[in-house]
Motif scaffolding. Structure first.
Motif: not given
Lengths: 112, 118
Positions: A36, A38, A43-44
């Motif tokens: 992921y 960020q 947001g992620l």
């Protein structure tokens, strides 16, 4: 215990050069693995995921990762860094239960 | 379509007070997760809901923390007798399918609630 280790807290590259963000996992099970990203004040967002269908996984924005069971690694790479890639990157694992385990993160800096 | 939303975006409270943090997942997502992210660290799993029930609450640090999801949609994380160490960003994520062994489900994250306990 299951764990995810990101080997570098910070990585700095020049724009146009390759990116390598390293991740090792520890698990008693065959894990589900993710990366992921960020961005500041966002947001992620999922970059890619390993689902056992193929060991080389392609994601968004030119990123890819290779699952190596013998090395318990899932390193993230990109051939050519762009300024917009500057962000925090997290390696994530599901290791047989409902619990999601995040690595501590690697902050990527991209120099012009 | 709308993503995961969290309210408030920022919460400042005093030590010992009670706080509630709200998460609105993406419509139709059955799985919901809460995480806590302290400065310079990765998100730390707190609790996972499948529908209305907490399938895994092993990440809740102590009995001051509690979360509910009464109708299988909106969730509230409740913290009693807040302590300075509770200061962090609390993240919520939802997923369209159940988690669990072998799951490969993407989680969709909200922007988080920044909690500061003075």
């Amino acid at each position: 215990a299951q764990s995810v280790t990101q080997l570098d807290s910070h990585v700095s590259v020049s724009e146009g050069t390759p990116v390598l963000l390293r991740c090792n996992y520890s698990s008693s099970y065959s894990p589900s693995l993710f990366w992921y990203v960020q961005h500041p004040n966002k947001g992620l967002q999922l970059l890619l995921k390993y689902t056992s269908a193929a060991t080389l996984v392609k994601g968004i924005n030119g990123f890819e990762a290779e699952f190596k069971k013998s090395e318990t690694s899932f390193h993230l790479t990109k051939p050519s860094a762009h300024m917009s890639d500057a962000a925090e990157y997290f390696c994530v694992a599901y290791t047989g239960g409902f619990k999601t385990i995040f690595g501590a993160g690697t902050r990527l800096f991209v120099k012009a | 379509g709308a993503g995961v939303s969290q309210t408030p975006s920022n919460k400042v409270t005093e030590k010992g007070k009670y706080v509630e943090l709200r998460c609105d997942p993406i419509s139709g997502h059955t799985a919901l997760y809460w995480y806590r992210q302290s400065l310079g660290q990765g998100p730390e799993f707190l609790i996972y809901f499948q529908g209305t029930g907490a399938a895994d609450d092993s990440g809740l640090p102590n009995d001051r923390f509690f979360a509910v999801r009464p109708e299988g949609s909106v969730s509230t994380l409740k913290i009693q007798r807040t302590e300075r160490g509770d200061s962090a960003v609390y993240l919520c994520a939802s997923s369209p399918r159940a988690g669990g062994p072998g799951a490969h489900n993407e989680q969709f994250f909200g922007p988080g609630t920044r909690l500061t306990v003075l």
